[in-house]
Scaffold this motif. Sequence first.
Motif, mmCIF file in Angstrom:
data_model
loop_
_atom_site.group_PDB
_atom_site.id
_atom_site.type_symbol
_atom_site.label_atom_id
_atom_site.label_comp_id
_atom_site.label_asym_id
_atom_site.label_seq_id
_atom_site.Cartn_x
_atom_site.Cartn_y
_atom_site.Cartn_z
ATOM 1 N N GLY A 33 0.901 -1.292 0.019
ATOM 2 C CA GLY A 33 0.013 0.007 -0.036
ATOM 3 C C GLY A 33 1.049 1.298 0.110
ATOM 4 O O GLY A 33 1.631 1.340 -0.925
ATOM 5 N N ASP A 34 0.511 2.182 0.964
ATOM 6 C CA ASP A 34 1.356 3.456 1.059
ATOM 7 C C ASP A 34 2.658 3.174 1.295
ATOM 8 O O ASP A 34 3.148 2.479 2.546
ATOM 9 C CB ASP A 34 0.370 4.230 2.135
ATOM 10 N N ASP A 35 3.647 3.658 0.868
ATOM 11 C CA ASP A 35 5.130 3.399 1.044
ATOM 12 C C ASP A 35 5.468 4.797 1.898
ATOM 13 O O ASP A 35 6.544 4.804 2.031
ATOM 14 C CB ASP A 35 6.043 3.235 -0.083
ATOM 15 N N PHE A 36 4.580 5.511 1.891
ATOM 16 C CA PHE A 36 5.195 7.068 2.633
ATOM 17 C C PHE A 36 6.100 7.685 2.066
ATOM 18 O O PHE A 36 6.999 8.463 2.697
ATOM 19 C CB PHE A 36 5.285 6.488 4.235
ATOM 20 N N GLY A 37 6.019 7.576 0.776
ATOM 21 C CA GLY A 37 7.123 8.333 -0.203
ATOM 22 C C GLY A 37 8.391 7.482 -0.075
ATOM 23 O O GLY A 37 9.323 8.480 -0.679
ATOM 24 N N MET A 38 8.821 6.324 0.386
ATOM 25 C CA MET A 38 10.054 6.089 0.759
ATOM 26 C C MET A 38 10.522 5.695 -0.731
ATOM 27 O O MET A 38 11.863 5.895 -0.958
ATOM 28 C CB MET A 38 10.027 4.784 1.539
ATOM 29 N N ILE A 39 9.812 5.281 -1.521
ATOM 30 C CA ILE A 39 10.267 4.753 -2.765
ATOM 31 C C ILE A 39 10.715 5.855 -3.505
ATOM 32 O O ILE A 39 12.011 5.724 -4.382
ATOM 33 C CB ILE A 39 9.234 3.783 -3.542
ATOM 34 N N ILE A 40 10.230 6.872 -3.672
ATOM 35 C CA ILE A 40 10.725 8.005 -4.301
ATOM 36 C C ILE A 40 11.989 8.665 -3.927
ATOM 37 O O ILE A 40 12.919 8.711 -4.314
ATOM 38 C CB ILE A 40 9.699 9.170 -4.450
ATOM 39 N N PHE A 41 12.102 8.562 -2.355
ATOM 40 C CA PHE A 41 13.197 8.931 -1.807
ATOM 41 C C PHE A 41 14.218 8.151 -2.002
ATOM 42 O O PHE A 41 15.536 8.718 -2.274
ATOM 43 C CB PHE A 41 13.046 9.031 -0.043
ATOM 44 N N LEU A 42 14.277 6.759 -2.136
ATOM 45 C CA LEU A 42 15.301 5.918 -2.575
ATOM 46 C C LEU A 42 15.778 5.882 -4.095
ATOM 47 O O LEU A 42 16.861 6.082 -4.065
ATOM 48 C CB LEU A 42 14.872 4.428 -2.088
ATOM 49 N N ILE A 43 14.650 6.378 -4.598
ATOM 50 C CA ILE A 43 15.356 6.305 -6.309
ATOM 51 C C ILE A 43 15.925 7.785 -6.392
ATOM 52 O O ILE A 43 17.044 7.666 -7.051
ATOM 53 C CB ILE A 43 13.983 6.561 -7.111
ATOM 54 N N LYS A 44 15.781 8.636 -5.538
ATOM 55 C CA LYS A 44 16.186 9.988 -5.904
ATOM 56 C C LYS A 44 17.813 9.958 -5.373
ATOM 57 O O LYS A 44 18.954 10.345 -5.904
ATOM 58 C CB LYS A 44 15.566 11.063 -4.882
ATOM 59 N N ILE A 45 17.935 8.907 -4.246
ATOM 60 C CA ILE A 45 19.227 8.909 -3.476
ATOM 61 C C ILE A 45 20.128 7.962 -4.413
ATOM 62 O O ILE A 45 21.359 8.398 -4.833
ATOM 63 C CB ILE A 45 19.168 8.312 -2.024
ATOM 64 N N PHE A 46 19.512 7.116 -4.785
ATOM 65 C CA PHE A 46 20.392 5.809 -5.814
ATOM 66 C C PHE A 46 20.406 6.152 -7.130
ATOM 67 O O PHE A 46 20.939 5.409 -7.703
ATOM 68 C CB PHE A 46 20.025 4.481 -5.265
ATOM 69 N N SER A 47 19.844 7.222 -7.533
ATOM 70 C CA SER A 47 20.302 7.640 -8.841
ATOM 71 C C SER A 47 21.481 8.536 -9.122
ATOM 72 O O SER A 47 21.869 8.662 -10.349
ATOM 73 C CB SER A 47 18.981 8.717 -9.437
ATOM 74 N N ASP A 48 22.383 8.341 -8.159
ATOM 75 C CA ASP A 48 23.512 9.077 -8.274
ATOM 76 C C ASP A 48 24.500 7.957 -8.830
ATOM 77 O O ASP A 48 24.224 6.755 -9.076
ATOM 78 C CB ASP A 48 24.122 8.985 -6.987
ATOM 79 N N LYS A 49 25.268 8.555 -9.852
ATOM 80 C CA LYS A 49 26.272 7.783 -10.942
ATOM 81 C C LYS A 49 26.949 6.686 -10.154
ATOM 82 O O LYS A 49 27.145 5.731 -10.734
ATOM 83 C CB LYS A 49 27.381 8.631 -11.485
ATOM 84 N N ILE A 50 27.574 7.115 -9.012
ATOM 85 C CA ILE A 50 28.080 5.806 -8.145
ATOM 86 C C ILE A 50 27.280 4.585 -8.058
ATOM 87 O O ILE A 50 27.974 3.571 -7.624
ATOM 88 C CB ILE A 50 28.845 6.470 -6.768
ATOM 89 N N TYR A 51 26.054 4.562 -7.995
ATOM 90 C CA TYR A 51 25.226 3.458 -8.007
ATOM 91 C C TYR A 51 24.642 2.745 -9.289
ATOM 92 O O TYR A 51 23.914 1.821 -9.218
ATOM 93 C CB TYR A 51 23.883 3.837 -7.032
ATOM 94 N N SER A 52 25.188 3.391 -10.345
ATOM 95 C CA SER A 52 24.767 3.019 -11.789
ATOM 96 C C SER A 52 25.007 1.450 -12.082
ATOM 97 O O SER A 52 24.571 1.372 -13.071
ATOM 98 C CB SER A 52 25.428 4.097 -12.931
ATOM 99 N N ASN A 53 25.997 0.939 -11.631
ATOM 100 C CA ASN A 53 26.308 -0.523 -11.801
ATOM 101 C C ASN A 53 25.481 -1.280 -10.820
ATOM 102 O O ASN A 53 25.444 -2.627 -11.155
ATOM 103 C CB ASN A 53 27.965 -0.838 -11.503
ATOM 104 N N ILE A 54 24.413 -0.806 -10.145
ATOM 105 C CA ILE A 54 23.616 -1.692 -9.354
ATOM 106 C C ILE A 54 22.143 -1.604 -9.944
ATOM 107 O O ILE A 54 21.566 -0.317 -10.229
ATOM 108 C CB ILE A 54 23.431 -1.382 -8.087
ATOM 109 N N VAL A 55 21.507 -2.811 -10.050
ATOM 110 C CA VAL A 55 19.997 -2.777 -10.545
ATOM 111 C C VAL A 55 19.146 -2.655 -9.316
ATOM 112 O O VAL A 55 19.405 -3.359 -8.432
ATOM 113 C CB VAL A 55 19.672 -3.773 -11.388
#
Length: 188
Positions: free
Chosen positions: A19-41
Amino acid sequence: QKRKIRKKISKVFINFGGGDDFGMIIFLIKIFSDKIYSNIVFYILTTNNNPNLDNIKDLMKRKYYSNFKLILNNFNFRDLICKCDLGIISGGTILNESVYSQLPSIVITTADNQIPQTKFWNKQGAINYIGKANEINKNYLKKTFQLNYSYDIRNKMQKNKLIDGKSIKRICETIISVSNNENIKKKN
């Protein structure tokens, strides 16, 4: 079956319930969109019941989020958990699935009723509980992720002795033992 811990993280499972993720998924996407994480799916599992779903989809359409995979309404996700190296999850039912599957996980609670079991598994060393969703900041999460990137730490989480596949046997033995003790008391 024992999970094999890989030396490097290449796949991360993200789930904050159905159900409601309380914005955590968007929060995580924004954090892990950094280039240093680009080799991780990053595999994001959620449902159509998530009120943030449209915003998640809009965010993931952007080119620099190509290492994020959105999976909707998949209620048979054990195979997905098993192929990932680390989880970032809530402390609900998914926590039990994660521990049972021996997935080393960073846990963020989204409701007060999740805290007792999350603290229990954290104390056992099976997970890394970092706090409530409304208390997590970007820098702390990044540092925790880097810490959990360590093979040794993930390997320790995976070696939890409470999940051994023998619980049904122990339950049956306990029932038989209690039953035998009751029969002995009745005879006396």
